[in-house]
Design a protein around this motif. Sequence first.
Motif, short mmCIF file in Angstrom:
data_model
loop_
_atom_site.label_atom_id
_atom_site.label_comp_id
_atom_site.label_asym_id
_atom_site.label_seq_id
_atom_site.Cartn_x
_atom_site.Cartn_y
_atom_site.Cartn_z
N UNK A 12 41.52 24.33 48.75
CA UNK A 12 41.58 23.68 47.44
C UNK A 12 42.73 24.17 46.59
N UNK A 13 42.93 25.49 46.56
CA UNK A 13 44.04 26.04 45.78
C UNK A 13 45.37 25.63 46.40
N UNK A 14 45.44 25.65 47.72
CA UNK A 14 46.66 25.21 48.41
C UNK A 14 47.00 23.76 48.09
N UNK A 15 45.98 22.91 48.06
CA UNK A 15 46.19 21.51 47.71
C UNK A 15 46.73 21.39 46.29
N UNK B 149 41.00 23.38 40.61
CA UNK B 149 40.85 24.54 41.51
C UNK B 149 39.51 25.23 41.27
N UNK B 150 39.10 25.33 40.00
CA UNK B 150 37.81 25.95 39.69
C UNK B 150 36.65 25.11 40.21
N UNK B 151 36.72 23.80 40.03
CA UNK B 151 35.66 22.92 40.52
C UNK B 151 35.60 22.97 42.05
N UNK C 18 35.61 31.11 51.16
CA UNK C 18 37.02 31.55 51.10
C UNK C 18 37.96 30.49 51.66
N UNK C 19 37.60 29.92 52.79
CA UNK C 19 38.47 28.91 53.42
C UNK C 19 38.55 27.66 52.54
#
Length: 135
Positions: free
Chosen positions: A87-90, A107-109, A81-82
């Motif tokens: 990754x999504x935040x980036x 984001x998926x990778x 989760x973290x």
Amino acid sequence: MTGADPRRLAVAFAAVVVVASLVPVPSAASGSAQPDGVLPAWVGVTTAFHLVGYAILAALVTRAVRRAPHRRVAAAALGVAVATGVGFGVELVQAPVPWRSFAWSDAAVNGVGAVVGAGIDVLRSAGSRSPGHRG
């Protein structure tokens, strides 16, 4: 890494990933990021970095939050989760940056890498606590 504080190590690595994700990538500016036909269209030059980077991040977070051997799966879930959240935040932060862009595929990778890294850490920690293990 005996003696290293796992939490500090995880935070430091997350910082490195964030900074590395914001610097300009010379091949992206030149147009063609990969030779035609070598890799599937969704696989970019940086895909391996996403996969490995977020695997390492998830493993470090998993190790940092694990308190007891029987809590491996819960720690791994938090690690995934973290790392996926970072990754999504980036990706969101990259959206307005002129030399970067938001990419769902990245984001998926990142998420796949996080699952792989946390899973490897769980398997390694389970093996290191098995009877007969000498480590």
